[in-house]
Write an enzyme that holds these catalytic residues in place. Sequence first.
Site, PDB file in Angstrom:
ATOM      1  N   ARG A  62      -0.929   7.041  -0.072  1.00  0.00           N
ATOM      2  CA  ARG A  62       0.021   7.211   1.033  1.00  0.00           C
ATOM      3  C   ARG A  62       1.469   7.054   0.581  1.00  0.00           C
ATOM      4  O   ARG A  62       2.392   7.484   1.274  1.00  0.00           O
ATOM      5  CB  ARG A  62      -0.336   6.268   2.188  1.00  0.00           C
ATOM      6  CG  ARG A  62      -1.640   6.680   2.881  1.00  0.00           C
ATOM      7  CD  ARG A  62      -2.000   5.750   4.012  1.00  0.00           C
ATOM      8  NE  ARG A  62      -2.276   4.400   3.584  1.00  0.00           N
ATOM      9  CZ  ARG A  62      -3.447   3.960   3.146  1.00  0.00           C
ATOM     10  NH1 ARG A  62      -4.480   4.779   3.081  1.00  0.00           N
ATOM     11  NH2 ARG A  62      -3.612   2.705   2.771  1.00  0.00           N
ATOM     12  N   GLU A  99      -8.733  -9.438  -3.192  1.00  0.00           N
ATOM     13  CA  GLU A  99      -9.442 -10.556  -2.565  1.00  0.00           C
ATOM     14  C   GLU A  99     -10.887 -10.618  -3.106  1.00  0.00           C
ATOM     15  O   GLU A  99     -11.408 -11.676  -3.433  1.00  0.00           O
ATOM     16  CB  GLU A  99      -9.430 -10.351  -1.052  1.00  0.00           C
ATOM     17  CG  GLU A  99      -9.753 -11.607  -0.285  1.00  0.00           C
ATOM     18  CD  GLU A  99      -9.716 -11.360   1.213  1.00  0.00           C
ATOM     19  OE1 GLU A  99      -9.136 -10.341   1.634  1.00  0.00           O
ATOM     20  OE2 GLU A  99     -10.274 -12.203   1.929  1.00  0.00           O
TER      21      GLU A  99
HETATM   22  P1  AMP Z   1      -1.215  -5.227  -1.093  1.00  0.00           P
HETATM   23  O1  AMP Z   1      -1.467  -4.936  -2.527  1.00  0.00           O
HETATM   24  O2  AMP Z   1      -2.024  -6.360  -0.548  1.00  0.00           O
HETATM   25  O3  AMP Z   1       0.267  -5.381  -0.783  1.00  0.00           O
HETATM   26  O4  AMP Z   1      -1.729  -3.961  -0.266  1.00  0.00           O
HETATM   27  C1  AMP Z   1      -0.952  -2.823  -0.182  1.00  0.00           C
HETATM   28  C2  AMP Z   1      -1.765  -1.572  -0.334  1.00  0.00           C
HETATM   29  O5  AMP Z   1      -2.961  -1.599   0.434  1.00  0.00           O
HETATM   30  C3  AMP Z   1      -0.962  -0.378   0.169  1.00  0.00           C
HETATM   31  O6  AMP Z   1      -1.195   0.725  -0.703  1.00  0.00           O
HETATM   32  C4  AMP Z   1      -1.498  -0.135   1.561  1.00  0.00           C
HETATM   33  O7  AMP Z   1      -1.579   1.235   1.836  1.00  0.00           O
HETATM   34  C5  AMP Z   1      -2.862  -0.798   1.596  1.00  0.00           C
HETATM   35  N1  AMP Z   1      -3.045  -1.707   2.747  1.00  0.00           N
HETATM   36  C6  AMP Z   1      -3.214  -3.047   2.683  1.00  0.00           C
HETATM   37  N2  AMP Z   1      -3.371  -3.597   3.884  1.00  0.00           N
HETATM   38  C7  AMP Z   1      -3.287  -2.578   4.770  1.00  0.00           C
HETATM   39  C8  AMP Z   1      -3.340  -2.499   6.206  1.00  0.00           C
HETATM   40  N3  AMP Z   1      -3.517  -3.580   6.964  1.00  0.00           N
HETATM   41  N4  AMP Z   1      -3.183  -1.277   6.774  1.00  0.00           N
HETATM   42  C9  AMP Z   1      -2.988  -0.179   6.004  1.00  0.00           C
HETATM   43  N5  AMP Z   1      -2.927  -0.191   4.663  1.00  0.00           N
HETATM   44  C10 AMP Z   1      -3.077  -1.367   4.040  1.00  0.00           C
END
Ligand code: AMP
Length: 176
Positions: A62, A99
Amino acid sequence: MNITERIVASIRDVPDFPKPGITFKDITPLLKDVKLSADITNELVEYWSTHDIDVVVGIESRGFIWGNSLAQQMKIPFIPIRKKGKLPAETHSFKYDLEYGSAEVEIHKDAILNGQKVLIHDDLLATGGTAIAAAELVRVSGGIVAGFSFLVELSFLNGIKDLKTYSDHIHSLVSY
Ligand code: AMP
């Protein structure tokens, strides 16, 4: 409505996806709204044009959507970071913990030139693990992390804290 309110009104919350307890922020309705999608690009361009940036890196998948539009409007190159095994030429890779289990992302070794100032873009900042992996790939490629751009930040997860090690320029259009 301002751009933030319009994005909030358009995002679809999908409960318990991809697993119980996670509310997924679905941005696909934003893509169906042609005017909103274009306005998001314009808003990002307006913000980041005041910064010194040579290239935009977008995170699969995305992060490719508005990351590429932003780069095009700013007339600078767009570089994809992809999940392991997708990029065909020689890559740098970075493995990080999720996680449950781990993930690995890659960038082409010749994508970033030494000393280039790089903006990292993704649709959403959650814990920050993915953005940090991107920042590590930028650094190992010889680039300088010039900023982080997101449509949405889940501020209650405080992902921003660890990103500050790489750059103080962290911008989101919407914060929950
Ligand atoms: P993080 O590495 O935990 O910051 O997760 C970010 C990545 O996971 C991004 O590429 C987001 O598109 C996806 N992502 C994580 N949590 C969500 C959520 N609640 N809704 C949509 N996309 C998420």
